[in-house]
Design a protein around this motif. Structure first.
Motif, mmCIF file in Angstrom:
data_model
loop_
_atom_site.group_PDB
_atom_site.id
_atom_site.type_symbol
_atom_site.label_atom_id
_atom_site.label_comp_id
_atom_site.label_asym_id
_atom_site.label_seq_id
_atom_site.Cartn_x
_atom_site.Cartn_y
_atom_site.Cartn_z
ATOM 1 N N GLY A 121 0.824 -1.197 0.000
ATOM 2 C CA GLY A 121 0.000 0.000 0.000
ATOM 3 C C GLY A 121 0.859 1.248 0.000
ATOM 4 O O GLY A 121 2.041 1.214 0.354
ATOM 5 N N ALA A 122 0.264 2.339 -0.407
ATOM 6 C CA ALA A 122 0.991 3.594 -0.519
ATOM 7 C C ALA A 122 1.159 4.244 0.848
ATOM 8 O O ALA A 122 0.381 4.008 1.773
ATOM 9 C CB ALA A 122 0.251 4.535 -1.460
ATOM 10 N N LYS A 123 2.172 5.088 0.951
ATOM 11 C CA LYS A 123 2.394 5.842 2.186
ATOM 12 C C LYS A 123 1.567 7.117 2.157
ATOM 13 O O LYS A 123 1.188 7.615 1.093
ATOM 14 C CB LYS A 123 3.870 6.172 2.347
ATOM 15 N N TYR A 124 1.283 7.640 3.352
ATOM 16 C CA TYR A 124 0.501 8.862 3.498
ATOM 17 C C TYR A 124 1.310 9.835 4.336
ATOM 18 O O TYR A 124 1.729 9.497 5.448
ATOM 19 C CB TYR A 124 -0.839 8.549 4.178
ATOM 20 N N ALA A 125 1.546 11.032 3.817
ATOM 21 C CA ALA A 125 2.288 12.040 4.560
ATOM 22 C C ALA A 125 1.388 12.661 5.621
ATOM 23 O O ALA A 125 0.294 13.123 5.323
ATOM 24 C CB ALA A 125 2.809 13.119 3.620
ATOM 25 N N VAL A 126 1.853 12.666 6.876
ATOM 26 C CA VAL A 126 1.065 13.192 7.988
ATOM 27 C C VAL A 126 1.522 14.592 8.367
ATOM 28 O O VAL A 126 0.717 15.507 8.511
ATOM 29 C CB VAL A 126 1.148 12.244 9.202
ATOM 30 N N SER A 127 2.818 14.780 8.572
ATOM 31 C CA SER A 127 3.338 16.102 8.924
ATOM 32 C C SER A 127 3.550 16.927 7.655
ATOM 33 O O SER A 127 3.643 16.383 6.549
ATOM 34 C CB SER A 127 4.642 15.969 9.701
ATOM 35 N N ASN A 128 3.633 18.260 7.827
ATOM 36 C CA ASN A 128 3.848 19.117 6.666
ATOM 37 C C ASN A 128 4.912 20.194 6.884
ATOM 38 O O ASN A 128 5.203 20.966 5.981
ATOM 39 C CB ASN A 128 2.538 19.781 6.229
ATOM 40 N N SER A 129 5.494 20.226 8.093
ATOM 41 C CA SER A 129 6.551 21.207 8.380
ATOM 42 C C SER A 129 7.695 20.552 9.132
ATOM 43 O O SER A 129 8.317 21.167 9.986
ATOM 44 C CB SER A 129 5.984 22.381 9.192
ATOM 45 N N GLY A 130 7.947 19.296 8.826
ATOM 46 C CA GLY A 130 8.942 18.516 9.540
ATOM 47 C C GLY A 130 8.311 17.781 10.705
ATOM 48 O O GLY A 130 7.315 18.230 11.283
ATOM 49 N N GLY A 131 8.866 16.633 11.040
ATOM 50 C CA GLY A 131 8.325 15.865 12.157
ATOM 51 C C GLY A 131 9.072 14.578 12.368
ATOM 52 O O GLY A 131 9.739 14.073 11.467
ATOM 53 N N THR A 132 8.957 14.054 13.578
ATOM 54 C CA THR A 132 9.578 12.782 13.925
ATOM 55 C C THR A 132 8.889 12.228 15.174
ATOM 56 O O THR A 132 8.033 12.879 15.769
ATOM 57 C CB THR A 132 11.098 12.943 14.160
ATOM 58 N N GLY A 133 9.246 11.018 15.560
ATOM 59 C CA GLY A 133 8.746 10.440 16.798
ATOM 60 C C GLY A 133 7.248 10.255 16.874
ATOM 61 O O GLY A 133 6.627 10.701 17.842
ATOM 62 N N PRO A 134 6.585 9.596 15.899
ATOM 63 C CA PRO A 134 5.136 9.432 15.976
ATOM 64 C C PRO A 134 4.714 8.474 17.095
ATOM 65 O O PRO A 134 5.401 7.497 17.380
ATOM 66 C CB PRO A 134 4.776 8.855 14.604
ATOM 67 N N VAL A 135 3.588 8.787 17.727
ATOM 68 C CA VAL A 135 2.980 7.939 18.763
ATOM 69 C C VAL A 135 1.471 7.950 18.543
ATOM 70 O O VAL A 135 0.871 9.022 18.408
ATOM 71 C CB VAL A 135 3.306 8.458 20.179
ATOM 72 N N TRP A 136 0.835 6.762 18.524
ATOM 73 C CA TRP A 136 -0.603 6.655 18.354
ATOM 74 C C TRP A 136 -1.323 6.912 19.676
ATOM 75 O O TRP A 136 -0.824 6.558 20.745
ATOM 76 C CB TRP A 136 -0.990 5.272 17.850
ATOM 77 N N SER A 137 -2.513 7.497 19.603
ATOM 78 C CA SER A 137 -3.353 7.612 20.788
ATOM 79 C C SER A 137 -3.872 6.230 21.155
ATOM 80 O O SER A 137 -3.827 5.289 20.347
ATOM 81 C CB SER A 137 -4.537 8.552 20.522
ATOM 82 N N ARG A 138 -4.382 6.075 22.379
ATOM 83 C CA ARG A 138 -4.837 4.760 22.845
ATOM 84 C C ARG A 138 -6.028 4.241 22.044
ATOM 85 O O ARG A 138 -6.185 3.032 21.884
ATOM 86 C CB ARG A 138 -5.199 4.836 24.330
ATOM 87 N N ASP A 139 -6.873 5.145 21.560
ATOM 88 C CA ASP A 139 -8.025 4.697 20.776
ATOM 89 C C ASP A 139 -7.743 4.656 19.280
ATOM 90 O O ASP A 139 -8.613 4.282 18.481
ATOM 91 C CB ASP A 139 -9.240 5.589 21.049
ATOM 92 N N GLY A 140 -6.538 5.033 18.870
ATOM 93 C CA GLY A 140 -6.160 4.966 17.469
ATOM 94 C C GLY A 140 -6.753 6.042 16.592
ATOM 95 O O GLY A 140 -6.620 5.997 15.369
ATOM 96 N N ARG A 141 -7.387 7.049 17.207
ATOM 97 C CA ARG A 141 -8.018 8.096 16.421
ATOM 98 C C ARG A 141 -7.152 9.334 16.244
ATOM 99 O O ARG A 141 -7.533 10.256 15.545
ATOM 100 C CB ARG A 141 -9.349 8.503 17.075
ATOM 101 N N GLU A 142 -5.998 9.351 16.900
ATOM 102 C CA GLU A 142 -5.068 10.461 16.768
ATOM 103 C C GLU A 142 -3.654 9.927 16.610
ATOM 104 O O GLU A 142 -3.333 8.840 17.090
ATOM 105 C CB GLU A 142 -5.101 11.356 18.011
ATOM 106 N N LEU A 143 -2.843 10.706 15.949
ATOM 107 C CA LEU A 143 -1.428 10.396 15.839
ATOM 108 C C LEU A 143 -0.661 11.641 16.270
ATOM 109 O O LEU A 143 -0.913 12.743 15.766
ATOM 110 C CB LEU A 143 -1.055 10.014 14.410
ATOM 111 N N PHE A 144 0.239 11.470 17.223
ATOM 112 C CA PHE A 144 1.045 12.571 17.726
ATOM 113 C C PHE A 144 2.463 12.467 17.151
ATOM 114 O O PHE A 144 2.930 11.377 16.842
ATOM 115 C CB PHE A 144 1.116 12.540 19.251
ATOM 116 N N TYR A 145 3.123 13.605 17.041
ATOM 117 C CA TYR A 145 4.515 13.590 16.616
ATOM 118 C C TYR A 145 5.196 14.865 17.102
ATOM 119 O O TYR A 145 4.549 15.847 17.487
ATOM 120 C CB TYR A 145 4.642 13.432 15.100
#
Length: 228
Positions: A121-145
């Motif tokens: 499958g294709a990749k999806y860009a999440v950040s748009n001004s640089g980013g690293t260290g992604p962590v998912w929320s417990r319910d999977g509805r948010e992604l932090f970085y």
């Protein structure tokens, strides 16, 4: 690990410099560490799938590029996630095991991407001004970085296809700085975050000691007749 009884640790002691490997240990300290595998490179354990079968590892590329590998604990096989010549690290597996988020420099700077885990499958860009260290929320509805000393968030949709919102700033703190390894996480109830503060010198850790008349002290401790 998902059972809460064991933990994966990147261990250097007794393995030689430059041969850091991942071991499995009980959280209560009982028993001896069990090597996850012999990778042949210095590895960090970054994420575990919800069923505990897969472990995402990062090759520490201090002398070469970082790469993400996945260890299948059931089959005893380790394979790279991608092999495209770019620097990739900090993988995070979603709570349903369907996606993997990671940081990569495909665009020329480090950004956060999401792609299917264990499937094409294709990749999806999440950040748009640089980013690293992604962590998912417990319910999977948010992604932090992390973006510098900012913690960012995107809302995600998983079906019928993956989609992410425009990133929004959660907080900015001078003590929150992403390092080479993951240094923050989401609290189990989703109410907040825990992160490691940037190291700071304090009077208890750094001091200046002045000794006066030290020639007199030297003469007392080592008289001239006793010196070689």
């Amino acid at each position: 690990m998902p059972d809460g009884e064991r933990i994966l640790v990147s261990l250097t002691a007794a393995m030689g410099v430059g041969s850091r490997q991942v071991v499995e240990m009980r959280v209560d300290g009982a028993g001896s560490p069990t090597p996850l595998q012999k990778t042949g490179f210095a590895a960090n354990a970054e994420a575990v799938s919800p069923d505990g079968r897969f472990v995402a590892l990062t090759r520490d590329g201090r002398r070469e590029r970082n790469d993400i590998f996945v260890r299948d604990r059931q089959r005893g096989v380790t394979k790279p996630v991608r092999d495209n010549g770019f620097d990739e690290d900090h993988p995070a597996i979603s709570q349903d095991g369907s996606r993997i988020a990671y940081a990569a420099n495909d665009s020329g700077r480090r950004e956060v991407y999401v792609r299917p885990f264990g499937a094409p499958g294709a990749k999806y860009a999440v950040s748009n001004s640089g980013g690293t260290g992604p962590v998912w929320s417990r319910d999977g509805r948010e992604l932090f970085y992390a973006e510098g000393n900012k913690l960012m968030s995107v809302a995600v949709e998983r079906s019928p296809r993956f989609a992410a919102s425009v990133p929004r700033l959660l907080f900015e703190n001078a003590d929150f700085v992403w390092e080479r390894v993951r240094n923050y996480d989401v609290l189990s109830d989703g109410s907040g975050f825990v992160f490691v503060r940037r190291g700071q010198a304090t009077p208890s850790t750094r001091s200046l000691r002045v000794v006066s008349n030290w020639f007199t002290e030297l003469e007392r401790l080592a008289p001239k007749g006793a010196r070689p």
